[in-house]
Write a protein that holds these residues in place. Sequence first.
Motif: not given
Length: 109
Positions: A70-81
Amino acid sequence: MLILHCPCCGVDADETDLHPGGEAHLKRYGPESSDADFEGYLFVRKNPKGVHLERWRHAYGCGKWFLAARCTVTLQVFGTYPAQTLEPPADVQDKIRAVHPDWVWEGTA
């Protein structure tokens, strides 16, 4: 609110159901290592502004650990695994590079 998908049980959980576990993909050292290696493992961590790979535990669900990008600036989550994965899956890396083209997977520290 941060919502992560648990890849172990398939539930989308908010941060109140999860427990953070710090930076993912660290080379872990035990007390039998040299003092410098053990000190580095305990106290020296990256704290990037931007993309971060983290460990999370689905504390109030299946109880299993998983990893999230995830991005710590926007909190956008790119994925989990799954936590047993040695590097972020290709699709997660592609999602990160779509937003942050200069991001490079650095491997285990």
